[in-house]
Enzyme design. Structure first.
Site, PDB file in Angstrom:
ATOM      1  N   HIS A 464       0.835  -1.205   0.000  1.00  0.00           N
ATOM      2  CA  HIS A 464       0.000   0.000   0.000  1.00  0.00           C
ATOM      3  C   HIS A 464       0.874   1.262   0.000  1.00  0.00           C
ATOM      4  O   HIS A 464       0.720   2.141  -0.858  1.00  0.00           O
ATOM      5  CB  HIS A 464      -0.914  -0.017   1.235  1.00  0.00           C
ATOM      6  CG  HIS A 464      -1.781   1.196   1.386  1.00  0.00           C
ATOM      7  ND1 HIS A 464      -3.121   1.185   1.100  1.00  0.00           N
ATOM      8  CD2 HIS A 464      -1.509   2.471   1.797  1.00  0.00           C
ATOM      9  CE1 HIS A 464      -3.635   2.394   1.325  1.00  0.00           C
ATOM     10  NE2 HIS A 464      -2.668   3.189   1.747  1.00  0.00           N
ATOM     11  N   GLU A 465       1.781   1.337   0.973  1.00  0.00           N
ATOM     12  CA  GLU A 465       2.624   2.538   1.064  1.00  0.00           C
ATOM     13  C   GLU A 465       3.532   2.669  -0.154  1.00  0.00           C
ATOM     14  O   GLU A 465       3.835   3.770  -0.609  1.00  0.00           O
ATOM     15  CB  GLU A 465       3.445   2.525   2.363  1.00  0.00           C
ATOM     16  CG  GLU A 465       2.620   2.598   3.636  1.00  0.00           C
ATOM     17  CD  GLU A 465       1.604   3.738   3.656  1.00  0.00           C
ATOM     18  OE1 GLU A 465       1.857   4.781   3.011  1.00  0.00           O
ATOM     19  OE2 GLU A 465       0.550   3.592   4.299  1.00  0.00           O
ATOM     20  N   HIS A 468       1.745   4.491  -2.884  1.00  0.00           N
ATOM     21  CA  HIS A 468       1.904   5.944  -2.727  1.00  0.00           C
ATOM     22  C   HIS A 468       3.293   6.362  -3.209  1.00  0.00           C
ATOM     23  O   HIS A 468       3.467   7.387  -3.863  1.00  0.00           O
ATOM     24  CB  HIS A 468       1.773   6.347  -1.247  1.00  0.00           C
ATOM     25  CG  HIS A 468       0.378   6.375  -0.720  1.00  0.00           C
ATOM     26  ND1 HIS A 468      -0.649   7.047  -1.338  1.00  0.00           N
ATOM     27  CD2 HIS A 468      -0.156   5.833   0.418  1.00  0.00           C
ATOM     28  CE1 HIS A 468      -1.759   6.920  -0.611  1.00  0.00           C
ATOM     29  NE2 HIS A 468      -1.484   6.185   0.451  1.00  0.00           N
ATOM     30  N   HIS A 471       3.545   6.708  -6.870  1.00  0.00           N
ATOM     31  CA  HIS A 471       2.858   7.940  -7.284  1.00  0.00           C
ATOM     32  C   HIS A 471       3.840   9.122  -7.199  1.00  0.00           C
ATOM     33  O   HIS A 471       3.833  10.017  -8.054  1.00  0.00           O
ATOM     34  CB  HIS A 471       1.653   8.169  -6.360  1.00  0.00           C
ATOM     35  CG  HIS A 471       0.559   8.982  -6.972  1.00  0.00           C
ATOM     36  ND1 HIS A 471      -0.610   9.260  -6.299  1.00  0.00           N
ATOM     37  CD2 HIS A 471       0.436   9.596  -8.171  1.00  0.00           C
ATOM     38  CE1 HIS A 471      -1.404  10.001  -7.067  1.00  0.00           C
ATOM     39  NE2 HIS A 471      -0.790  10.228  -8.208  1.00  0.00           N
TER      40      HIS A 471
END
Length: 672
Positions: A464-465, A468, A471
């Site tokens: 998940h992290e 990010h 991104h």
């Protein structure tokens, strides 16, 4: 020489002393003011270049100093840093107000904005112009002098209150220790968890015994495995009552004051509530739409959640004669029920998820999807010895990003997991300046006999992290304020949540899930069980997430001036989402850092909102192949690299060909 005031590329952590921070802030603020003065005193007519672009690239030194300092205040803080934070936050708030309330500057921006239809601007330039104009008009540029003065007072107060809130939560987390000397109190805990608890006791200066704390890697396994119900209750109440003890670390007054000041601020600016103000710049647009979205999911999830809760209560009663299932029973009996239904427990899975292997795995997934290569380097300055540093390249060996990875808990680090950056990406003077991105998590550290082995939940957190992180790393925009994760808040969780999907796929797991002792690839039956159990208690999980979103809206979508009792208000907000009996000793609001310290006020619903996007997006990958290069390129080119340069729905539709469907989420969650 102050290392923060000399030009630097990578943060010079080893050269920075605490006494450097405040002078660096003061000087960087003065330099940024001079840059603003240069824009306002320019006698040429306002243009996009001499006003909007000049403002965009002003204050870069201040941005760098701020990112280094506030990232350290989250990941490696101490009392001195916290004291400096309390001193500089009002100064930064005041400087920010000095800009947005600068009449000469706003006149120039307004002048450019009013000509926008006649200017030949790119889409990104149009977005920047719109964003700059709104950042002034939405933050008081049109207010009268006395209202501007009040706005400044509110912002300075809020800056300090948010810091105090976070400091209290961290202090409460660090203060609590459950020291055990009778080994029978650890019955049920796996050997690895016992060893970690013994290590913790030793680290705290105890010659024997075991230490359980409120840090996730200690708290969660104890709640999941410890047979001693009384100790689970004690730990659960300690965790649930952080900053709710009517003492100097209590956050009740801070919660009330933050909510009231945010409401007053919104009113000053012409908005009905804080949520109305925030949501104007979100995909959801209005509080009504958020409530409608949350309530639609609540109606779908509630029947399933009630069935699951009843099944769990019946199971606990049959197994251990538990007459009333309490919050401190949830994790324990859920784990037992999951083992019974799927013959699956984290202890069977953990040997296949050695931290280093999972890191390599997420790198391999990024390589197969986006052609990225990660090379660990040892000559980059770090803020703690446990931080790992990597240089990221594309297939043509072009430098893409610097990546910091910080994975284990310590006393100076707040709980949870997050992505942040030490330097943004932008383009200027023909140069594409590449970003410095960081992932910070709190995973179980290695012990004397075992490496760091992750639970499956920790594996999905890492992915998940890292989503990010991608991104941020793959950002490719002209302007720093539109780069990377600088997007609408309810779009920011799409790249992170979509990455979690690869953790459930055989093709991806085979890349990294190998037994840390034997090297054996995770057996197919375990992969199948992971997939089958992925919707286990999904109704209850959904209700839990919805309850947080509704609590957020209950603080920010109303006039809170009548609210005097934090706990009572919270219980009412939870309303239809409540499953377990209420405990008078606990209160979530007083430690709800996401909304009272972080940036999620009026935005917690965005986790669920982004789940709709991610379920819909991953359905596209599943349809074409989870490592399909063409779909991955579309995702990279239309979502990951574009930042906030265009409306997120436009970007999403360009990737997917249509708007997302809520059915994709309901189907994946087994709630249809």
């Amino acid at each position: 020489m102050n290392p923060l005031l000399s030009p630097f590329d990578t943060a010079p952590f080893s050269k920075i002393k605490n006494e450097h921070f405040k002078p660096a802030f003061l000087q960087a603020i003065e330099d940024a003011k001079a840059e603003i003065d240069a824009i306002t005193s320019n006698t040429d007519a306002p243009t996009f270049k001499n006003t909007i672009e000049a403002l965009e690239f002003s204050g870069q030194q201040l941005d760098r100093v701020s990112s280094v300092f506030f990232n350290l205040n989250s990941a490696e803080t101490n009392e001195e840093i916290q004291k400096i934070a309390q001193e500089v936050s009002p100064l930064l708030s005041e400087f920010s107000n000095d800009i947005t309330l600068n009449e000469e500057l706003f006149k120039r921006i307004k002048s450019v904005y009013e000509q926008k239809d006649t200017l030949d601007l790119t889409v990104e330039q149009q977005t920047l112009l719109d964003k700059k104009y709104k950042s002034f008009s939405r933050n008081g540029a049109n207010l009268s002098v006395d209202k501007k003065k009040r706005l400044r007072e509110i912002d300075a107060k809020l800056a300090k209150l948010k810091l105090t809130f976070g400091e209290n939560v961290l202090a409460e987390t660090n203060k609590y220790e459950l020291y055990l000397t009778d080994e029978s109190d650890l019955d049920g805990l796996p050997e690895g968890e016992k060893e970690a608890a013994a290590q913790r006791a030793s680290d705290k200066g105890k010659e024997e015994g075991w230490m359980i704390t409120l840090d996730y890697p200690s708290y969660i396994p104890f709640m999941k495995y410890a047979k001693n119900r009384e100790l689970r209750k004690e730990l659960s109440l300690a965790f649930g009552s952080k900053a709710f003890h009517n003492d100097k670390l209590d956050n009740q007054e801070n919660v009330l004051e933050i909510a009231k000041l945010r409401f007053e601020r919104a009113n000053l600016l012409g908005y009905k509530t804080h949520a109305d103000f925030v949501l104007e710049e979100r995909m959801a647009e209005t509080p009504e739409k958020v409530h409608s979205f949350l309530n639609e999911l609540l109606a779908k999830a509630k029947p399933a959640a009630n069935r699951e809760y009843q099944q769990l209560a019946d199971f606990a009663k049959k197994l251990d004669h538990i007459d009333r299932l309490e919050k401190w029973d949830g994790s324990f009996y859920s784990e037992k029920l999951k083992q019974k239904l799927f013959d699956l427990d984290d202890e069977k899975l953990k040997p296949y998820f050695k931290l280093e292997n999972v890191i390599n795995g997420v790198f391999k997934v990024a390589e197969k999807l986006f052609g990225l290569q990660f090379e660990e380097v040892f000559d980059i300055d770090k803020y703690h010895e446990l931080v790992k540093t990597f240089k990221v390249y594309d297939t043509d060996k072009n430098f893409i990003s610097l990546f910091y990875a910080d994975f284990h808990p310590r006393s100076g680090k707040r709980g949870g997991a997050w992505m942040t950056s030490f330097k943004s990406q932008w383009k200027k003077d023909g140069k594409n300046v590449r970003p410095h991105i960081s992932n910070v998590c709190n995973f179980t550290p290695s012990t004397k006999s075992k490496p760091s082995l992750l639970t499956f939940n920790e594996v999905t957190t890492l992915f998940h992290e890292f989503g990010h992180g991608l991104h941020g790393m793959l950002a490719n925009t002209t302007y720093p304020s539109l780069s990377g994760t600088s997007v609408y808040w309810d779009f920011v969780e799409l790249p992170s949540q979509v990455m979690e999907n690869w953790c459930y796929e055989k093709e991806a797991l085979e890349l990294f899930a190998t037994h840390y002792e034997t090297g054996e690839v995770i057996p197919m039956e375990l992969v199948q069980k992971i997939k089958e159990s992925s919707t286990f208690q999904e109704g209850m999980q959904t209700l839990r997430q919805l309850s947080f979103g509704l609590l957020d809206m209950a603080w920010h979508g109303i006039d809170p001036s009548e609210v005097t009792n934090v706990k009572k208000h919270e219980v009412e907000a939870f309303g239809d989402t409540t499953l377990y009996p209420e405990t008078v000793e606990t209160c979530m609001s007083t430690a709800f850092s996401h909304i009272f310290q972080g940036g999620y006020s009026s935005g917690y619903y965005s986790y669920k909102w982004a789940e709709v996007l991610d379920a819909d997006a991953f359905a596209y990958f599943k349809e074409k192949g989870i490592f399909n290069k063409e779909i991955a390129a579309k995702f990279k080119d239309n979502v990951l690299s574009k930042g906030g340069t265009e409306n997120p729905m436009v970007l999403y539709k360009r990737f997917r060909g249509a708007e997302p469907k809520v059915e994709a989420l309901l189907e994946r969650a087994g709630l249809l």
